[in-house]
Design a protein around this motif. Structure first.
Motif, PDB file in Angstrom:
ATOM      1  N   GLY A   1       0.765  -1.230   0.000  1.00 16.86           N
ATOM      2  CA  GLY A   1       0.000   0.000   0.000  1.00 16.86           C
ATOM      3  C   GLY A   1       0.799   1.285   0.000  1.00 16.86           C
ATOM      4  O   GLY A   1       0.244   2.373   0.039  1.00 16.86           O
TER       5      GLY A   1
ATOM      6  N   GLN B   1      -1.541   3.009  -3.242  1.00 13.03           N
ATOM      7  CA  GLN B   1      -2.644   2.394  -2.514  1.00 13.03           C
ATOM      8  C   GLN B   1      -3.200   1.210  -3.308  1.00 13.03           C
ATOM      9  O   GLN B   1      -2.982   1.091  -4.520  1.00 13.03           O
TER      10      GLN B   1
ATOM     11  N   ARG C   1      -9.708  -0.591  -4.974  1.00 11.81           N
ATOM     12  CA  ARG C   1     -10.815  -1.182  -4.217  1.00 11.81           C
ATOM     13  C   ARG C   1     -11.088  -2.635  -4.624  1.00 11.81           C
ATOM     14  O   ARG C   1     -11.235  -3.511  -3.774  1.00 11.81           O
TER      15      ARG C   1
ATOM     16  N   ALA D   1      -8.586  -5.321  -3.148  1.00 14.05           N
ATOM     17  CA  ALA D   1      -8.330  -5.439  -1.711  1.00 14.05           C
ATOM     18  C   ALA D   1      -8.562  -6.863  -1.205  1.00 14.05           C
ATOM     19  O   ALA D   1      -7.756  -7.400  -0.437  1.00 14.05           O
TER      20      ALA D   1
ATOM     21  N   TRP E   1      -0.112  -2.801   6.186  1.00 13.80           N
ATOM     22  CA  TRP E   1      -0.839  -2.279   5.024  1.00 13.80           C
ATOM     23  C   TRP E   1      -0.995  -0.784   5.251  1.00 13.80           C
ATOM     24  O   TRP E   1      -1.643  -0.347   6.208  1.00 13.80           O
TER      25      TRP E   1
ATOM     26  N   VAL F   1      -2.384   2.927   4.624  1.00  9.07           N
ATOM     27  CA  VAL F   1      -3.608   3.574   4.130  1.00  9.07           C
ATOM     28  C   VAL F   1      -3.438   5.089   4.228  1.00  9.07           C
ATOM     29  O   VAL F   1      -2.805   5.605   5.144  1.00  9.07           O
TER      30      VAL F   1
ATOM     31  N   GLU G   1     -11.356   5.728   4.050  1.00 12.67           N
ATOM     32  CA  GLU G   1     -11.972   4.825   3.073  1.00 12.67           C
ATOM     33  C   GLU G   1     -11.052   3.646   2.768  1.00 12.67           C
ATOM     34  O   GLU G   1     -11.497   2.487   2.732  1.00 12.67           O
ATOM     35  N   LYS G   2      -9.774   3.948   2.540  1.00 16.63           N
ATOM     36  CA  LYS G   2      -8.828   2.866   2.243  1.00 16.63           C
ATOM     37  C   LYS G   2      -8.619   1.967   3.459  1.00 16.63           C
ATOM     38  O   LYS G   2      -8.393   0.761   3.323  1.00 16.63           O
TER      39      LYS G   2
ATOM     40  N   GLU H   1     -11.532  -0.459   3.496  1.00 21.97           N
ATOM     41  CA  GLU H   1     -11.376  -1.476   2.445  1.00 21.97           C
ATOM     42  C   GLU H   1     -10.389  -2.550   2.886  1.00 21.97           C
ATOM     43  O   GLU H   1     -10.633  -3.755   2.709  1.00 21.97           O
ATOM     44  N   ALA H   2      -9.244  -2.121   3.448  1.00 20.01           N
ATOM     45  CA  ALA H   2      -8.242  -3.087   3.912  1.00 20.01           C
ATOM     46  C   ALA H   2      -8.788  -3.932   5.056  1.00 20.01           C
ATOM     47  O   ALA H   2      -8.602  -5.162   5.090  1.00 20.01           O
TER      48      ALA H   2
END
Length: 399
Positions: free
Chosen positions: A103, A107, A110, A113, A125, A127, A131-132, A135-136
């Protein structure tokens, strides 16, 4: 620049690569890797990282995610990789090198992921936003584990390459950490930036960027909030001689890339413990208008350097002699590098089929060059181990 260092510090690498090309074992337009030197460099970096209590992950993009490169790095003691993007993650995973950090710089998209979590289960990971992070975390939750999240942070005055910007506000790091702890499938593990170190052309030294101070201030705020054990990931211009300074600044992780093949900017001006272990090799195609045209595809002059005259060793037989050094005109980045033009108006006349060897600060992954791993150079028994594309996949060469 790097060709001068190569000629002086690893001449047997140059002559071995030229001999293998002339015998038809290495294609034109190839980044060639001295796997013996890579392994030794990795061992040097790992030893120094251990001495300073740093976790160490290998960046492989500069070497085209080569499988034989990954395996040489592992033999040198660096077991896991940092993936600059999903292509890196897939390549190192395929080579048998687990992904430790995903990441950063790029990044994870989506739609990728779930696959990233299920396939790689990275130790960390990164971010850039909530939002990211979700997702992770959701992807990790589906895969049955809880993901350690690193928050990419930024502050006014930090240094970023254009197009690399992004991250959480460093002044809000305590709230950010609390928010990441609330992510289903995730937990806050630490902070990161890039670059934490940068080569300064005026002083010819590597210096900390303002980003490293940003990491330190954020870490202090987290400590005051009761978070005593956090990871501080501080990549950038990593050689073994810089690891003690990183550790003293509070870093817990380092991620050598060009340092693994001795081609950081600092390697140009100082003889560091790592040997140069990468060169670019191609071949003269034809002559026209006083120029010898050599095949391109892998020319990448890193923009961290001011303009400088590019030269190549051009010869039908292995040599490092200065008489074989010729000036080269490389097409600008706005053009496709089908060829580069070698000065043919000298006493040393290039001919079609001659080998041309260049020294660059490698970024093979942004080119269409082959990547060739060669073992046995240190013992005088060079052997081509792999010929791959810049995504670490076996190349169909020769056809």
């Amino acid at each position: 620049m790097f060709l001068d260092v190569l000629r002086r510090r690893n001449p047997q690498f140059i002559t071995a690569a030229m001999a293998l090309h002339q015998s038809g074992q290495i294609p034109a337009n190839s980044y060639v890797l001295d796997l013996d030197a890579v392994e030794a460099n990795a061992r040097t970096l790992k030893s120094e990282a251990d001495r300073n209590g740093l976790k160490i992950f290998a960046m492989t993009k500069q070497a085209g995610r080569s499988s034989s490169f990954c395996q040489a790095v592992q033999r040198g003691g660096i077991e896991k990789s940092v993936a600059v993007d999903m292509a890196c993650a897939r390549a190192t995973h395929r080579a048998g090198m687990p992904v430790a950090h995903l990441g950063h710089l790029s990044q994870v998209a989506r739609a990728e992921a779930d696959a990233a979590a299920a396939t790689f289960r990275p130790d960390f990971w990164t971010v850039f936003n909530a939002e990211k992070a979700h997702e992770a975390g959701q992807a990790a939750h589906k895969a049955g584990y809880r993901q350690n999240l690193l928050a990419r942070i930024k502050a006014e005055g930090d240094t970023f390459y254009r197009g690399h910007e992004g991250g959480f506000d460093a002044a809000e790091i305590v709230a950010v950490a609390e928010g990441l702890d609330r992510v289903e499938g995730g937990r806050f593990a630490g902070i990161t930036t890039f670059p934490a170190l940068l080569f300064d052309h005026a002083t010819r030294k590597v210096k900390p960027t303002p980003n490293l101070s940003t990491l330190s201030r954020a870490a202090e705020a987290l400590h005051k909030a009761g978070r005593r054990t956090i990871e501080i990931n501080a990549p950038g211009t990593t050689s073994s001689v810089l690891l003690q300074g990183l550790a003293e600044a509070g870093a817990t992780q380092c991620e050598p890339g060009n340092g693994l093949h001795g081609t950081t900017a600092l390697h140009v001006v100082e003889d560091l413990p790592e040997l140069p272990a990468m060169l670019y090799l191609t071949e003269v195609s034809h002559l026209s208008g006083g120029k010898a045209y050599c095949f391109g595809g892998g020319f990448y002059i890193d923009p961290i350097f001011p303009d400088y005259p590019v030269k190549a060793l051009v010869s039908p037989e292995p040599t490092t002699d200065a008489s074989a050094l010729l000036e080269v005109e490389i097409p600008p980045p706005s053009a496709i590098d089908y060829y580069a033009m070698i000065d043919a108006g000298t006493a040393h006349q290039p001919r079609p089929g001659d080998t041309a060897v260049f020294g660059f600060r490698g970024q093979a992954f942004v080119t269409r060059a082959y990547v060739v791993g060669v073992s046995g150079i240190s013992t005088g028994n060079p052997k081509v181990e792999t010929i791959e594309n810049s995504s670490g996949e076996t190349a169909s060469w020769p056809v």
